[in-house]
Each structure stands twice: as structure tokens, then as C-alpha cells.
Design a protein around this motif. Structure first.
Motif, PDB file in Angstrom:
ATOM      1  N   LEU A 144       0.828  -1.201   0.000  1.00 12.92           N
ATOM      2  CA  LEU A 144       0.000   0.000   0.000  1.00 12.92           C
ATOM      3  C   LEU A 144       0.867   1.258   0.000  1.00 12.92           C
ATOM      4  CD1 LEU A 144      -2.765   1.407   0.157  1.00 12.92           C
ATOM      5  CD2 LEU A 144      -2.578   1.222   2.661  1.00 12.92           C
ATOM      6  N   VAL A 145       1.879   1.287   0.841  1.00 12.49           N
ATOM      7  CA  VAL A 145       2.790   2.442   0.907  1.00 12.49           C
ATOM      8  C   VAL A 145       3.454   2.659  -0.442  1.00 12.49           C
ATOM      9  CG1 VAL A 145       4.988   3.226   1.890  1.00 12.49           C
ATOM     10  CG2 VAL A 145       3.162   2.428   3.392  1.00 12.49           C
ATOM     11  N   ASP A 168       3.035   6.115  -2.714  1.00 13.10           N
ATOM     12  CA  ASP A 168       4.196   7.000  -2.770  1.00 13.10           C
ATOM     13  C   ASP A 168       4.171   7.973  -3.948  1.00 13.10           C
ATOM     14  OD1 ASP A 168       5.619   6.582  -0.456  1.00 13.10           O
ATOM     15  OD2 ASP A 168       6.872   5.007  -1.303  1.00 13.10           O
ATOM     16  N   ASP A 169       3.790   7.516  -5.099  1.00 11.70           N
ATOM     17  CA  ASP A 169       3.822   8.380  -6.278  1.00 11.70           C
ATOM     18  C   ASP A 169       2.521   9.128  -6.522  1.00 11.70           C
ATOM     19  OD1 ASP A 169       6.429   7.609  -6.808  1.00 11.70           O
ATOM     20  OD2 ASP A 169       5.800   5.911  -8.049  1.00 11.70           O
ATOM     21  N   THR A 170       1.484   8.828  -5.755  1.00 12.62           N
ATOM     22  CA  THR A 170       0.175   9.422  -6.035  1.00 12.62           C
ATOM     23  C   THR A 170      -0.351  10.340  -4.942  1.00 12.62           C
ATOM     24  OG1 THR A 170      -0.954   7.484  -5.138  1.00 12.62           O
ATOM     25  CG2 THR A 170      -0.508   7.493  -7.512  1.00 12.62           C
ATOM     26  N   VAL A 171       0.110  10.180  -3.722  1.00 14.97           N
ATOM     27  CA  VAL A 171      -0.391  10.974  -2.593  1.00 14.97           C
ATOM     28  C   VAL A 171       0.772  11.779  -2.024  1.00 14.97           C
ATOM     29  CG1 VAL A 171      -1.462  10.856  -0.307  1.00 14.97           C
ATOM     30  CG2 VAL A 171      -2.138   9.220  -2.078  1.00 14.97           C
ATOM     31  N   PRO A 172       0.583  13.090  -1.821  1.00 21.19           N
ATOM     32  CA  PRO A 172       1.680  13.891  -1.273  1.00 21.19           C
ATOM     33  C   PRO A 172       2.034  13.476   0.158  1.00 21.19           C
ATOM     34  CG  PRO A 172      -0.285  15.238  -1.669  1.00 21.19           C
ATOM     35  CD  PRO A 172      -0.612  13.855  -2.084  1.00 21.19           C
ATOM     36  N   GLY A 173       3.251  13.774   0.527  1.00 21.71           N
ATOM     37  CA  GLY A 173       3.710  13.459   1.869  1.00 21.71           C
ATOM     38  C   GLY A 173       4.603  12.234   1.868  1.00 21.71           C
ATOM     39  N   PHE A 216       5.242   8.321   3.654  1.00 17.57           N
ATOM     40  CA  PHE A 216       4.631   7.198   4.354  1.00 17.57           C
ATOM     41  C   PHE A 216       5.716   6.325   4.972  1.00 17.57           C
ATOM     42  CE2 PHE A 216       1.572   8.403   1.167  1.00 17.57           C
ATOM     43  CZ  PHE A 216       0.363   8.314   1.831  1.00 17.57           C
ATOM     44  N   GLU A 217       5.461   5.870   6.200  1.00 15.76           N
ATOM     45  CA  GLU A 217       6.349   4.939   6.882  1.00 15.76           C
ATOM     46  C   GLU A 217       5.477   3.907   7.591  1.00 15.76           C
ATOM     47  OE1 GLU A 217      10.160   7.407   8.266  1.00 15.76           O
ATOM     48  OE2 GLU A 217       8.294   8.239   9.061  1.00 15.76           O
TER      49      GLU A 217
END
Length: 191
Positions: free
Chosen positions: A12-13, A17-22, A24-25
Motif C-alpha cells: 500500500l505504501v 508514494d507516487d500518487t499521494v503527497p507526503g 509514508f512509513e
């Protein structure tokens, strides 16, 4: 955390990564999302720390600020430190970095999610076996270096914490650098 659950979160991360800003960890508690992209003072601090460390370290070590991430799949943790001090030889190969190869992890406190750096990473990094964790806080112009992992009833924790204020020298692993002129975040509403 089960391996199946962790792999599902990892997939999911990667898809986000390429579609949602910010950023993820993954932690023991689940997915952490830092909503805001790093701002100019954050990125400038990261650049200053990288350059200062690389001037102080032997050439075979790197203060790395890019990808890949650091992953401890058996423990169900994926982190993306702002700066990773690592031997260049340990950067070879594909995939995430093995946390046991890191000499230090350095974080610049995020304005949008400071607890991620001050609480969850302070828990996760010793669990992953990262021997030195340095935290720089542009909100308060302070820094702390945590070392000496030891066992506690709640799991591995850092036993030693040395606090510094910007302007003082700070020692990260074996190298001392200046914190002079590191940028600070402007106060809310300040132009």
C-alpha cells in the motif's frame, strides 16, 4: 505484526508514494503519513547536516539523504530517515537498507507531525538496532543525540541522551559538527 499484514502495508505504501503527497512509513502501530512535504528550512537543515558530516567523516562513509528507505521486515518497520550515516559499501545492492548497517539516523523535526520523530522513531530506531539517533528541531533550535541501546521491559531503548542548542557543536557517532546557522521555522503567522 504478521508478515502478511506487513507486506500488505508495504504494498500500500509503495502504491501511494507516487500518487499521494507526503511521506509514508510503517511502524508497529501501522502506517504513518506525514501529510506535508518538507519545507525549505527542513530541507536546508538536511543539506547543511549532510555537508557538515561528510566533511568530518572518512571518505568511505556517506551522509545519505535520498532513497531507499530502511526496512526491518521481521520487526514490521519501514522508516525513511532524513539523513542516514552509512558506509558507502553498505549502500550496494537492491532494495531497502538493512538497519544494522546504519551508523546513525538523523531526523529534522517535521512541523506537521513532531511526535513521529520525538516519540515513534525514538522507539523504533533502537528496536531496529540503529546505534545513534540524532534529532534536530527547527521549531525550538535544539537538538538531541541518543545512544547506548539497552533492554527495558518495553523493549530496546536509548540509555543516553545529550541535548544541544543551535550554535553549539554536536557529536553524532564519531564526528563533531557545528550547528551554527541552522535554519529555524518561522512562528505561526510570521512572514
Amino acid at each position: 505484526m504478521s508478515s502478511h499484514r506487513y507486506r500488505a502495508m508495504r504494498d500500500l505504501v509503495q502504491s501511494l508514494d507516487d500518487t499521494v503527497p507526503g511521506k509514508f512509513e510503517i511502524t508497529k502501530a501501522g502506517i504513518v503519513h506525514d501529510l506535508l512535504s518538507p519545507n525549505a528550512p527542513h530541507e536546508l537543515t538536511r543539506a547543511h547536516l549532510r555537508r557538515r558530516l561528510e566533511r568530518a567523516m572518512p571518505q568511505e562513509n556517506v551522509a545519505h539523504t535520498g532513497e531507499p528507505d530502511v526496512e526491518d521486515e521481521p520487526k514490521g518497520i519501514l522508516r525513511r530517515p532524513d539523513v542516514m550515516v552509512i558506509a558507502e559499501a553498505d549502500m550496494e545492492g537492491d532494495g531497502s537498507f538493512d538497519p544494522s548497517t546504519l551508523i546513525a539516523a538523523i531526523e529534522i523535526i517535521s512541523r506537521s507531525n513532531p511526535d513521529n520523530d520525538w516519540v515513534t522513531k525514538m522507539r523504533d530506531y533502537p528496536l531496529m538496532g540503529i546505534p545513534v539517533y540524532a534529532v534536530f528541531d527547527p521549531r525550538t533550535a535544539t537538538s538531541a543525540v541518543l545512544t547506548d541501546i539497552h533492554s527495558t521491559p518495553d523493549g530496546p531503548r536509548y540509555a543516553t541522551r545529550k541535548d544541544f542548542v543551535y550554535g553549539e557543536d554536536v557529536t553524532i557517532a564519531d564526528w563533531t559538527i557545528s550547528t551554527e546557522n541552522l535554519p529555524r521555522y518561522k512562528a505561526e503567522g510570521e512572514a
